[in-house]
Design a protein around this motif. Sequence first.
Motif, PDB file in Angstrom:
ATOM      1  N   PRO A 139       2.578   8.484  23.948  1.00 58.70           N
ATOM      2  CA  PRO A 139       3.256   9.680  22.991  1.00 58.70           C
ATOM      3  C   PRO A 139       3.271  10.215  21.390  1.00 58.70           C
ATOM      4  O   PRO A 139       2.855  11.063  21.442  1.00 58.70           O
ATOM      5  CB  PRO A 139       4.872   9.464  23.099  1.00 58.70           C
ATOM      6  N   GLU A 140       3.102   9.466  21.241  1.00 55.47           N
ATOM      7  CA  GLU A 140       2.324   9.439  19.151  1.00 55.47           C
ATOM      8  C   GLU A 140       1.129  10.630  18.990  1.00 55.47           C
ATOM      9  O   GLU A 140       1.077  10.531  17.798  1.00 55.47           O
ATOM     10  CB  GLU A 140       2.515   7.771  18.666  1.00 55.47           C
ATOM     11  N   GLU A 141       0.456  10.141  20.557  1.00 56.63           N
ATOM     12  CA  GLU A 141      -1.311  10.932  20.173  1.00 56.63           C
ATOM     13  C   GLU A 141      -0.957  11.979  21.357  1.00 56.63           C
ATOM     14  O   GLU A 141      -1.973  12.521  20.849  1.00 56.63           O
ATOM     15  CB  GLU A 141      -2.397   9.922  20.346  1.00 56.63           C
ATOM     16  N   ALA A 142       0.223  12.389  21.409  1.00 58.99           N
ATOM     17  CA  ALA A 142       0.248  13.697  22.175  1.00 58.99           C
ATOM     18  C   ALA A 142       0.076  14.807  21.743  1.00 58.99           C
ATOM     19  O   ALA A 142       0.845  14.709  20.491  1.00 58.99           O
ATOM     20  CB  ALA A 142       1.810  13.715  23.288  1.00 58.99           C
ATOM     21  N   PRO A 143      -0.313  16.083  21.910  1.00 60.19           N
ATOM     22  CA  PRO A 143      -0.736  16.313  23.372  1.00 60.19           C
ATOM     23  C   PRO A 143      -2.284  15.689  23.379  1.00 60.19           C
ATOM     24  O   PRO A 143      -2.936  16.020  22.814  1.00 60.19           O
ATOM     25  CB  PRO A 143      -0.562  17.867  23.719  1.00 60.19           C
ATOM     26  N   PHE A 144      -2.705  16.420  25.226  1.00 57.33           N
ATOM     27  CA  PHE A 144      -3.979  15.489  25.013  1.00 57.33           C
ATOM     28  C   PHE A 144      -4.639  17.207  26.251  1.00 57.33           C
ATOM     29  O   PHE A 144      -3.570  17.915  26.750  1.00 57.33           O
ATOM     30  CB  PHE A 144      -3.801  14.414  26.259  1.00 57.33           C
ATOM     31  N   ASP A 145      -6.101  17.129  25.863  1.00 53.79           N
ATOM     32  CA  ASP A 145      -6.788  18.244  26.411  1.00 53.79           C
ATOM     33  C   ASP A 145      -6.909  17.726  27.526  1.00 53.79           C
ATOM     34  O   ASP A 145      -7.158  18.723  28.865  1.00 53.79           O
ATOM     35  CB  ASP A 145      -8.309  18.357  26.055  1.00 53.79           C
ATOM     36  N   ARG A 146      -6.820  16.956  27.825  1.00 54.55           N
ATOM     37  CA  ARG A 146      -7.624  16.033  29.624  1.00 54.55           C
ATOM     38  C   ARG A 146      -6.609  14.653  29.534  1.00 54.55           C
ATOM     39  O   ARG A 146      -6.370  14.153  28.867  1.00 54.55           O
ATOM     40  CB  ARG A 146      -9.167  15.773  29.112  1.00 54.55           C
ATOM     41  N   VAL A 147      -6.009  14.220  31.002  1.00 51.77           N
ATOM     42  CA  VAL A 147      -5.286  12.913  31.413  1.00 51.77           C
ATOM     43  C   VAL A 147      -6.504  12.895  32.818  1.00 51.77           C
ATOM     44  O   VAL A 147      -6.890  13.399  33.579  1.00 51.77           O
ATOM     45  CB  VAL A 147      -4.120  12.952  31.521  1.00 51.77           C
ATOM     46  N   ILE A 148      -6.996  11.548  32.594  1.00 47.44           N
ATOM     47  CA  ILE A 148      -7.507  10.190  33.671  1.00 47.44           C
ATOM     48  C   ILE A 148      -6.812   9.472  34.163  1.00 47.44           C
ATOM     49  O   ILE A 148      -6.456   8.558  33.356  1.00 47.44           O
ATOM     50  CB  ILE A 148      -8.945  10.086  33.480  1.00 47.44           C
ATOM     51  N   ILE A 149      -6.297   9.231  34.997  1.00 48.60           N
ATOM     52  CA  ILE A 149      -5.918   8.083  35.570  1.00 48.60           C
ATOM     53  C   ILE A 149      -6.520   7.434  36.389  1.00 48.60           C
ATOM     54  O   ILE A 149      -6.813   7.711  37.960  1.00 48.60           O
ATOM     55  CB  ILE A 149      -3.869   8.648  36.319  1.00 48.60           C
ATOM     56  N   THR A 150      -6.864   6.245  36.332  1.00 54.47           N
ATOM     57  CA  THR A 150      -7.757   5.871  37.310  1.00 54.47           C
ATOM     58  C   THR A 150      -7.770   4.636  37.946  1.00 54.47           C
ATOM     59  O   THR A 150      -7.976   3.884  38.716  1.00 54.47           O
ATOM     60  CB  THR A 150      -9.567   5.117  36.190  1.00 54.47           C
ATOM     61  N   ALA A 151      -6.244   4.579  38.444  1.00 51.35           N
ATOM     62  CA  ALA A 151      -5.621   3.606  39.392  1.00 51.35           C
ATOM     63  C   ALA A 151      -4.778   4.009  40.284  1.00 51.35           C
ATOM     64  O   ALA A 151      -4.421   5.952  39.940  1.00 51.35           O
ATOM     65  CB  ALA A 151      -4.473   2.503  38.409  1.00 51.35           C
ATOM     66  N   ALA A 152      -4.308   4.204  41.830  1.00 52.19           N
ATOM     67  CA  ALA A 152      -4.033   5.078  43.151  1.00 52.19           C
ATOM     68  C   ALA A 152      -2.240   5.232  42.061  1.00 52.19           C
ATOM     69  O   ALA A 152      -1.292   4.256  42.117  1.00 52.19           O
ATOM     70  CB  ALA A 152      -4.132   4.355  43.820  1.00 52.19           C
ATOM     71  N   SER A 153      -1.495   6.271  42.231  1.00 53.77           N
ATOM     72  CA  SER A 153      -0.332   6.579  42.026  1.00 53.77           C
ATOM     73  C   SER A 153       0.809   6.998  43.355  1.00 53.77           C
ATOM     74  O   SER A 153       0.230   8.065  43.715  1.00 53.77           O
ATOM     75  CB  SER A 153      -0.429   7.275  41.195  1.00 53.77           C
ATOM     76  N   PRO A 154       2.047   7.110  43.478  1.00 58.75           N
ATOM     77  CA  PRO A 154       2.148   8.273  44.738  1.00 58.75           C
ATOM     78  C   PRO A 154       2.198   9.110  44.013  1.00 58.75           C
ATOM     79  O   PRO A 154       3.243  10.182  44.921  1.00 58.75           O
ATOM     80  CB  PRO A 154       3.500   7.355  44.651  1.00 58.75           C
ATOM     81  N   GLY A 155       2.528   9.192  42.653  1.00 58.91           N
ATOM     82  CA  GLY A 155       2.467  11.063  42.299  1.00 58.91           C
ATOM     83  C   GLY A 155       2.105  11.061  41.042  1.00 58.91           C
ATOM     84  O   GLY A 155       2.148  10.078  40.546  1.00 58.91           O
ATOM     85  N   VAL A 156       2.190  11.548  39.901  1.00 57.99           N
ATOM     86  CA  VAL A 156       1.583  12.311  38.209  1.00 57.99           C
ATOM     87  C   VAL A 156       2.979  11.763  37.810  1.00 57.99           C
ATOM     88  O   VAL A 156       3.741  12.242  38.198  1.00 57.99           O
ATOM     89  CB  VAL A 156       1.478  13.653  38.342  1.00 57.99           C
ATOM     90  N   PRO A 157       2.646  10.936  36.933  1.00 61.87           N
ATOM     91  CA  PRO A 157       3.721  10.336  36.017  1.00 61.87           C
ATOM     92  C   PRO A 157       4.248  11.339  35.111  1.00 61.87           C
ATOM     93  O   PRO A 157       3.540  12.236  34.954  1.00 61.87           O
ATOM     94  CB  PRO A 157       3.252   9.147  35.748  1.00 61.87           C
ATOM     95  N   GLU A 158       5.789  11.611  35.363  1.00 58.55           N
ATOM     96  CA  GLU A 158       6.222  12.753  34.755  1.00 58.55           C
ATOM     97  C   GLU A 158       5.733  12.123  32.795  1.00 58.55           C
ATOM     98  O   GLU A 158       5.457  13.545  32.821  1.00 58.55           O
ATOM     99  CB  GLU A 158       7.347  12.332  34.780  1.00 58.55           C
TER     100      GLU A 158
END
Length: 216
Positions: A139-158
């Motif tokens: 949060p201290e560095e947000a916002p981000f132009d791009r986000v990449i999640i490289t592990a499997a998730s049941p949904g998009v973390p809010e």
Amino acid sequence: MDYERLRKIMVEKQLKPRGIKDPKVLDVFAKVERHKFIPPESIANAYADYPIPIGEKQTISQPYIVALMSESLGLSGKEKVLEVGTGSGYQTAILAELSKEVYSIERSPLLTEKAEERLKKLGYTNIKIKTGDGTLGWPEEAPFDRVIITAASPGVPEPLLEQLSENGRLILPKGEIFSQVLTLIEKKTGKIESSDICACVFVPLVGKYAWKEKLN
Ligand code: SAM
């Protein structure tokens, strides 16, 4: 071993035939020394067409998947990127070559330490890494132009959706624990659009807004 030649073969035989087209992405894969991110016992397979164990029950993803995720982010070189799941740091290095700066979060302190050391040795100055639960974002560095999640998730973390900037793109493997769909999320004038890219299999994202600890 002639690693430069192996990288060229990887680009010609694994990436181009499967449709990776962005010349910047192809150049970066020919440049970044993947074998420096691989444990010594697997180094002979560094440029092979599959994921490789990196310790802590984790893997470095198959080159094609790293390329596909990188290309799908549509990087111009100016972006601030958040990566969740540093792993070996290979994808981090690829992103650092294609964007302005990368913030990367890894859950395993041992993997964080190793990746940080490697990336520093390789001379990257536009990467910041920390250990923690990446589903909370940075949060201290947000916002981000791009986000990449490289592990499997049941949904998009809010929190990650909240920390994505307007016109931003987020990519993740979304679905069940043993099979997912690589999914691209775009934030367009406040609206969220989602598109499926392909079927995939990743190790689980373990955290507050994903799978719970006991799965690992
Ligand atoms: N892209 C990496 C590479 O190039 O080596 C491979 C990433 S590996 C497939 C997934 C990584 O996500 C693992 O290192 C795992 O420890 C990490 N991970 C899982 N849950 C996490 C979380 N909540 N926050 C941060 N990292 C997490």
